[in-house]
Write a protein that holds these residues in place. Sequence first.
Motif, PDB file in Angstrom:
ATOM      1  N   UNK A  84       0.838  -1.202   0.000  1.00  0.00           N
ATOM      2  CA  UNK A  84       0.000   0.000   0.000  1.00  0.00           C
ATOM      3  C   UNK A  84       0.876   1.257   0.000  1.00  0.00           C
ATOM      4  N   UNK A  85       0.949   1.921  -1.138  1.00  0.00           N
ATOM      5  CA  UNK A  85       1.806   3.100  -1.293  1.00  0.00           C
ATOM      6  C   UNK A  85       1.313   4.309  -0.507  1.00  0.00           C
ATOM      7  N   UNK A  86       0.111   4.240   0.058  1.00  0.00           N
ATOM      8  CA  UNK A  86      -0.413   5.375   0.837  1.00  0.00           C
ATOM      9  C   UNK A  86       0.226   5.483   2.214  1.00  0.00           C
ATOM     10  N   UNK A  87       0.900   4.425   2.652  1.00  0.00           N
ATOM     11  CA  UNK A  87       1.495   4.419   3.997  1.00  0.00           C
ATOM     12  C   UNK A  87       2.996   4.200   3.889  1.00  0.00           C
ATOM     13  N   UNK A  88       3.669   4.238   5.026  1.00  0.00           N
ATOM     14  CA  UNK A  88       5.081   3.868   5.099  1.00  0.00           C
ATOM     15  C   UNK A  88       5.105   2.351   5.209  1.00  0.00           C
ATOM     16  N   UNK A  89       5.732   1.704   4.261  1.00  0.00           N
ATOM     17  CA  UNK A  89       5.685   0.247   4.195  1.00  0.00           C
ATOM     18  C   UNK A  89       6.876  -0.369   4.919  1.00  0.00           C
ATOM     19  N   UNK A  90       6.808  -0.294   6.223  1.00  0.00           N
ATOM     20  CA  UNK A  90       7.836  -0.859   7.090  1.00  0.00           C
ATOM     21  C   UNK A  90       7.192  -1.992   7.890  1.00  0.00           C
TER      22      UNK A  90
END
Length: 184
Positions: A84-90
């Motif tokens: 999901x590119x809307x969030x920080x994908x960590x």
Amino acid sequence: MTIRRCAWAEGDAQMIAYHDAEWGVPVRDPRLLWEMLVLEGFQAGLSWRTILHRRDGFRSAFDQFDPDRVARYDQAKIAELMDDARIIRARAKIEATIGGAKIYVAMRDAGEDLSAWLWGLAGGAPVRNSGIDVPASTPISEAISKALKARGFKFVGPTIAYAWMQAVGMVNDHAPDCFRRDQV
């Protein structure tokens, strides 16, 4: 007449709106306190501007930070969030959010109010600092961090805890000449 704000808020419409309406306003809603704690954790290593500009995406991706729903996330949902590119994908931060939701739900189901517990750790009422030499952490943020970690929360070090305390109005660190200083 020129409105004076904290310097960090200038130059970005979203930051100005956040500063003027939210930052430093005491929050007692346990769900919103948890949401802000999650967002501050996602900020680790990044800027608040980055998180604020993605806040709507975070809210959508994490079911409006409904702790009951987030606590039930599984590996498939984690994989979905990692795409999901809307969030920080960590992954570690995503897993910490799910773990935090489980802790929130367990506390609530045991009759513990997250808001009362956190505000109790902070002394029960907002602290008004000078706004001149803003620390990265304080003995209170260190105690809150330690208590949160003891419960199992992650990404809640003393610096994150202090930034969160500022955001939710446990401390008032508005600059001395900021128009919001005397309003919150």
